[in-house]
Design an enzyme around this catalytic site. Structure first.
Site, PDB file in Angstrom:
ATOM      1  N   LYS A   1     -17.617 -15.792 -22.628  1.00  0.00           N
ATOM      2  CA  LYS A   1     -16.824 -15.904 -21.388  1.00  0.00           C
ATOM      3  C   LYS A   1     -17.640 -16.332 -20.257  1.00  0.00           C
ATOM      4  O   LYS A   1     -18.834 -16.372 -20.171  1.00  0.00           O
ATOM      5  CB  LYS A   1     -15.980 -14.693 -21.516  1.00  0.00           C
ATOM      6  CG  LYS A   1     -15.187 -14.210 -22.562  1.00  0.00           C
ATOM      7  CD  LYS A   1     -14.053 -14.396 -22.667  1.00  0.00           C
ATOM      8  CE  LYS A   1     -13.301 -14.156 -23.874  1.00  0.00           C
ATOM      9  NZ  LYS A   1     -12.103 -14.392 -24.150  1.00  0.00           N
TER      10      LYS A   1
HETATM   11  C1  LIG Z   1     -11.384 -13.466 -25.162  1.00  0.00           C
HETATM   12  C2  LIG Z   1      -9.893 -13.052 -25.206  1.00  0.00           C
HETATM   13  C3  LIG Z   1      -9.348 -12.001 -25.325  1.00  0.00           C
HETATM   14  C4  LIG Z   1     -10.350 -10.778 -25.668  1.00  0.00           C
HETATM   15  O1  LIG Z   1     -11.463 -10.860 -26.365  1.00  0.00           O
HETATM   16  P1  LIG Z   1     -12.243  -9.774 -27.038  1.00  0.00           P
HETATM   17  O2  LIG Z   1     -13.247 -10.455 -27.765  1.00  0.00           O
HETATM   18  O3  LIG Z   1     -11.466  -8.615 -27.291  1.00  0.00           O
HETATM   19  O4  LIG Z   1     -12.894  -9.281 -25.674  1.00  0.00           O
HETATM   20  C5  LIG Z   1      -7.980 -11.902 -25.306  1.00  0.00           C
HETATM   21  N1  LIG Z   1      -7.480 -12.834 -24.931  1.00  0.00           N
HETATM   22  C6  LIG Z   1      -7.696 -14.082 -24.727  1.00  0.00           C
HETATM   23  C7  LIG Z   1      -6.846 -15.360 -24.253  1.00  0.00           C
HETATM   24  C8  LIG Z   1      -9.118 -14.296 -24.902  1.00  0.00           C
HETATM   25  O5  LIG Z   1      -9.556 -15.495 -24.779  1.00  0.00           O
END
Ligand SMILES: *Cc1c(COP(=O)(O)O)cnc(C)c1O
Length: 386
Positions: free
Chosen positions: A182
């Site tokens: 991210k």
């Molecule tokens: C990354 C993401 C999440 C959450 O991911 P985690 O790996 O649990 O932190 C949720 N929704 C979307 C659209 C994502 O891209």
């Protein structure tokens, strides 16, 4: 030749020093660093409260629990997303109702969304696909008109704005994610943001085994440590992880600038390719680049896309098919009977996307290599047809 990875976290001496400070402090959970991280994200999202948690998925789960959503309820969401945005609806026993996307922003089509609302709809769970906040204001208006909450899965959108309104502040509640791919990372982690005092308190309790908000182990308020007001979870974020997050947030403007530069370079290089649809950014939005995803035009098949991605990988270039449609994942098909054809726009997009290597430190030379290899692989598929 060195591999060019799809993604890579950007950790500097700033984050390392903050982590060392936490390790030396003797306080590894429920402490001041989590609170500092929360304050930094709250400010960036334009929200009063931020509640750090162990992942974006955990945050989404708690948001739906806190809103009282459960069996018999319907939650409207997009089939074009990471699977967690629909899984959280299943965790609380509610039914996901998918709405097809529109092909520019890749977010839910507002007209189709309105048509999908029924008397059992209890929330709209909207996603800013790849960090693009287009239509969030429309979802917000539709949610208000029907008196249901908008839950913003802004896990891909930290730092994005629409007419100056920051991602995270459109919904009654928003959730960010900090997995290493991210915009910023804490290794694993997430953050719930809201202006709603009561909702924030419930989430603080839910992440900490249902204890009263503010309960600490062995501290002056430890009388409340073994009192559990509701069924909760251990969804806390450690002080160590929060320290990485504080460092990343202090560097956020620099990080956003680096990501803009990489995306801008890709855009300039790929602008005139007839085979490709590039990300479209509405002039009223400031996209926060999560990953850089191009799309082959309608002439290309899923098999051709697959061979292009395989070819890139053979050249040590990380590529991926972000995202496969959620409704066509095996357990969604099994449980809800979805078939190909249910959401044609999303399915058409899903078959043609290619996520290219994207991270803060991607060099101009590496971008050149990615673009040249992509051109080569597309040309090879074109030649096979003639
Ligand atoms: C990354 C993401 C999440 C959450 O991911 P985690 O790996 O649990 O932190 C949720 N929704 C979307 C659209 C994502 O891209």
């Amino acid at each position: 030749m060195e591999e060019i990875p799809l993604s890579r976290p950007d950790i500097t001496d700033v984050e390392k020093q903050l982590v060392m400070d936490v390790l030396d402090s003797g306080r590894l959970s429920i402490g001041p660093v989590v609170e500092e991280f929360e304050a930094l994200v709250a400010r960036r999202a334009g929200c009063r409260h931020a509640v750090a948690c162990s992942s974006g998925t955990a945050g989404l789960h708690m948001a739906l629990v806190a809103l009282g959503i459960g069996p018999g309820d319907e939650v409207i969401t997009t089939p074009f997303s990471f699977v967690a945005s629909a899984n959280c609806i299943l965790y609380v026993g509610a039914t996901p109702v998918f709405v097809d996307i529109e092909p520019q922003s890749l977010n839910m089509d507002p007209a189709k969304l309105e048509a999908a609302i029924t008397p059992r709809t209890r929330a709209i769970l909207a996603v800013e696909a790849f960090g693009n906040p287009t239509h969030m204001d429309e979802y917000r208006r539709i949610a208000a008109r029907h008196e249901i909450p908008l839950v913003e899965d802004c896990c891909e959108a930290l730092g994005a704005t629409w007419r100056g309104v920051p991602a995270g502040s459109f919904g009654r509640v928003g959730v960010f994610g900090f997995y290493p791919n991210k915009q910023i990372t804490t290794g694993e982690g997430g953050m719930i943001v809201t202006d709603d005092d009561q909702l924030a308190d419930i989430c603080r309790s839910l992440r900490n085994q249902g204890r009263a908000p503010g309960a600490t182990y062995g501290g002056a308020r430890s009388g409340s440590w073994l009192a559990h007001e509701r069924l909760g979870y251990n969804y806390r974020l450690s002080e160590v992880a929060a320290a990485i997050g504080v460092g990343q947030m202090r560097r956020f403007d620099e990080i956003a600038e680096m990501r803009d530069r990489v995306a801008g370079t890709y855009m300039r290089h790929l602008m005139d390719r007839a085979a490709l649809v590039l990300p479209t950014v509405d002039p009223s939005t400031r996209q926060s680049w999560f990953i850089f995803v191009v799309r082959l035009t309608e002439e290309y098949t899923g098999d051709e896309r697959k061979r292009i991605i395989e070819g890139m990988r053979r050249h040590d270039i990380g590529c991926a098919a972000y995202f496969p449609c959620i409704h066509l994942q095996p357990y969604f098909r099994e449980q809800f009977g979805f078939e190909p054809g249910c959401f044609p726009v999303a399915e058409s997009v899903c078959h043609r996307t290619i996520a290219l290597p994207f991270h803060n430190r991607l060099t101009a030379r590496e971008i050149d290599m990615v673009v040249q290899t992509l051109d080569l692989m597309i040309t090879r598929e074109d030649l096979k047809r003639t």
